[in-house]
Enzyme design. Structure first.
Site, mmCIF file in Angstrom:
data_model
loop_
_atom_site.group_PDB
_atom_site.id
_atom_site.type_symbol
_atom_site.label_atom_id
_atom_site.label_comp_id
_atom_site.label_asym_id
_atom_site.label_seq_id
_atom_site.Cartn_x
_atom_site.Cartn_y
_atom_site.Cartn_z
ATOM 1 N N HIS A 64 12.316 -17.477 0.451
ATOM 2 C CA HIS A 64 11.305 -16.422 0.633
ATOM 3 C C HIS A 64 11.121 -15.658 -0.673
ATOM 4 C CE1 HIS A 64 11.444 -16.901 5.060
ATOM 5 N NE2 HIS A 64 12.756 -16.990 4.927
ATOM 6 N N ASP A 88 5.330 -10.366 -2.324
ATOM 7 C CA ASP A 88 4.136 -10.052 -3.116
ATOM 8 C C ASP A 88 3.671 -8.670 -2.676
ATOM 9 O OD1 ASP A 88 1.446 -9.650 -3.798
ATOM 10 O OD2 ASP A 88 0.769 -11.616 -3.130
ATOM 11 N N HIS A 128 0.892 -5.881 -2.927
ATOM 12 C CA HIS A 128 -0.484 -5.640 -3.387
ATOM 13 C C HIS A 128 -0.585 -4.359 -4.220
ATOM 14 C CE1 HIS A 128 -2.640 -8.402 -0.225
ATOM 15 N NE2 HIS A 128 -1.656 -9.007 -0.862
ATOM 16 N N HIS A 153 3.823 -8.831 1.388
ATOM 17 C CA HIS A 153 4.056 -10.003 2.234
ATOM 18 C C HIS A 153 4.812 -11.076 1.471
ATOM 19 C CE1 HIS A 153 0.896 -12.573 0.355
ATOM 20 N NE2 HIS A 153 0.257 -11.431 0.167
ATOM 21 N N CYS A 154 5.399 -11.996 2.227
ATOM 22 C CA CYS A 154 6.063 -13.141 1.620
ATOM 23 C C CYS A 154 4.987 -14.124 1.157
ATOM 24 C CB CYS A 154 6.983 -13.793 2.644
ATOM 25 S SG CYS A 154 8.012 -15.117 1.961
ATOM 26 N N HIS A 163 4.269 -18.333 6.356
ATOM 27 C CA HIS A 163 5.229 -17.218 6.319
ATOM 28 C C HIS A 163 4.557 -15.895 6.713
ATOM 29 C CE1 HIS A 163 8.954 -18.901 4.180
ATOM 30 N NE2 HIS A 163 8.164 -19.935 4.422
ATOM 31 N N MET A 219 5.886 -12.109 8.178
ATOM 32 C CA MET A 219 6.410 -11.498 6.946
ATOM 33 C C MET A 219 5.375 -10.654 6.202
ATOM 34 S SD MET A 219 9.104 -14.272 5.471
ATOM 35 C CE MET A 219 10.102 -13.026 4.660
ATOM 36 N N HIS A 254 -9.750 1.376 16.681
ATOM 37 C CA HIS A 254 -10.505 2.395 17.409
ATOM 38 C C HIS A 254 -9.524 3.139 18.304
ATOM 39 C CE1 HIS A 254 -13.859 4.013 19.917
ATOM 40 N NE2 HIS A 254 -13.009 3.824 20.904
ATOM 41 N N GLU A 297 -15.972 6.261 14.624
ATOM 42 C CA GLU A 297 -15.593 5.776 15.966
ATOM 43 C C GLU A 297 -14.659 4.570 15.833
ATOM 44 O OE1 GLU A 297 -18.961 4.001 18.078
ATOM 45 O OE2 GLU A 297 -20.097 3.989 16.206
ATOM 46 N N THR A 298 -15.058 3.629 14.967
ATOM 47 C CA THR A 298 -14.296 2.404 14.740
ATOM 48 C C THR A 298 -14.284 2.147 13.243
ATOM 49 O OG1 THR A 298 -14.962 1.509 16.882
ATOM 50 C CG2 THR A 298 -14.248 -0.087 15.235
ATOM 51 N N HIS A 316 -11.085 -3.120 18.388
ATOM 52 C CA HIS A 316 -12.252 -3.024 19.266
ATOM 53 C C HIS A 316 -13.113 -4.289 19.301
ATOM 54 C CE1 HIS A 316 -15.315 -1.142 21.763
ATOM 55 N NE2 HIS A 316 -14.544 -0.073 21.885
HETATM 56 CU CU LIG Z 1 8.979 -16.014 3.671
#
Ligand SMILES: [Cu+2]
Length: 362
Positions: free
Chosen positions: A114, A117, A119, A154-155, A164, A169, A274, A298-299, A325
């Protein structure tokens, strides 16, 4: 000649780097703070506006591969992969300008390689190429959190990234502005509590009889799962790991007058949160706090591969539903939770003028 110059440049760079290691890394001199993570939907204690100087915030996450029940009514299971045993992984909170220092542990009880990453980070595929850990290994990554907002982590292991991610993950890191959140006019917004919601699109294979299949290991589930993934139709869409995770005893809670920050992350697929009976008072649907938030939504819309945040001050008591929603995804596939709110009803905002009764003559 060109090759030779490149070699010379590389040698020069190497000597600069070697010289650099002799000098202390200035970041090492910053205050280091260890933070214990907590399981979602809770978020670890943190300051909003802060007077502290930039620091190095140290976290530790342990990867856990395990079979989990994703729908208790039917006993359907997923061969999940998790950060710290939960879906989503825990939310990390730092301030803009802080350094994040993560120790990522892959115990020898796991079967797969594993990594992570972020962002929020810059370079090396979000840190993924510097954190590849086999079972029995750990790695430490430091990066500067120089952009505010909520961001996915995330992986992302080469050749197996989507598997993954859809197996669990992912999580969120929140990088707060040092002076806290602001509305569109620049007024301070202070939340009383924060909840973190991770939405997962799941792709569970079925057998010839149409029953969901169960596997002994993640690797055994791989081939069938990729087939379902390629159809782009999830079999389940769940908040925080299973159908109903945020209902009953797992429901989120609040009081009338309290302001809540709802962090919503979806690492793979679009969603549209929502709050039934409520609104998004101020929403950063793209999740980045240097942009003015939108009012009265609203959403809102979370792009697959991102996290967003919504700020809401409750004005009425009762049980609210917090949903995706696309109502099929919410009520058939699982993407729905509850917020139980205590307090006094406001007749001015809403009043039942006549309870349901037989139709009266005109
Ligand atoms: Cu992984």
């Amino acid at each position: 000649m060109k090759v030779f110059r490149l070699c010379m440049a590389a040698t020069a760079l190497a000597s600069v780097l070697a010289g650099g290691t002799a000098l202390a890394d200035p970041v090492d001199k910053l205050e280091h703070v260890k933070v214990e993570l907590v399981a979602p939907p809770l978020v670890h204690a943190h300051e909003q506006a802060t007077k502290a100087a930039p620091r190095v915030i140290q976290f530790r996450m342990v990867i856990e591969e395990k079979k989990v029940v994703i729908d208790e009514e039917n006993g359907t299971t997923l061969q999940a992969m998790t950060f710290n045993g939960s879906m989503p992984g825990p939310t990390m909170v730092v301030h803009e300008g802080d350094y994040v220092e993560l120790t990522l542990v892959n115990p020898d009880t796991n079967a797969l390689e594993h990594n992570i990453d972020f962002h929020a980070a810059t370079g090396a595929l979000g840190g993924a190429s510097l954190t590849i850990v086999k079972p029995g290994e750990e790695a430490v990554l430091r990066f500067k959190a120089d952009r505010s907002g909520v961001f996915i982590y995330h992986c992302a292991p080469e050749g197996m990234v989507p598997w993954h991610v859809v197996s669990g993950m992912s999580g969120t890191i929140m990088v707060l502005p040092r002076d806290g959140l602001k509305d569109a006019a620049g007024n301070a917004l202070h939340y009383d509590r924060a909840y973190t919601i991770g939405e997962f699109d799941l792709y569970i294979p079925k057998d010839e009889d149409g029953n969901y299949k169960e596997y002994d290991t993640a690797l055994e589930s791989y081939g069938d799962t990729v087939e379902v993934m390629r159809g782009l139709i999830p079999t389940h869409v769940v908040f925080n790991g299973k159908v109903g995770a945020l209902t009953g005893d797992g429901a989120m809670t609040a009081k009338v007058g309290e302001s809540v920050l709802f962090i919503h992350a979806s690492a793979n697929r679009d969603t549209r949160p929502h709050l039934i009976g409520g609104h998004g008072d101020w929403v950063w649907e793209t999740g980045k706090f240097a942009n003015a938030p939108e009012k009265d939504l609203e959403t809102w819309f979370i792009r697959g591969g991102s996290a967003g945040a919504a700020f809401y001050t409750f004005k009425q008591p009762g049980v609210y539903a917090y949903v995706n929603h696309n109502l099929i995804e919410a009520f058939e596939l699982g993407a729905a939770g509850h917020v139980k709110v205590d307090g006094k009803w406001n007749d001015d905002l809403m009043k039942q003028v006549a309870a349901p009764r037989p139709v009266t003559a005109k």
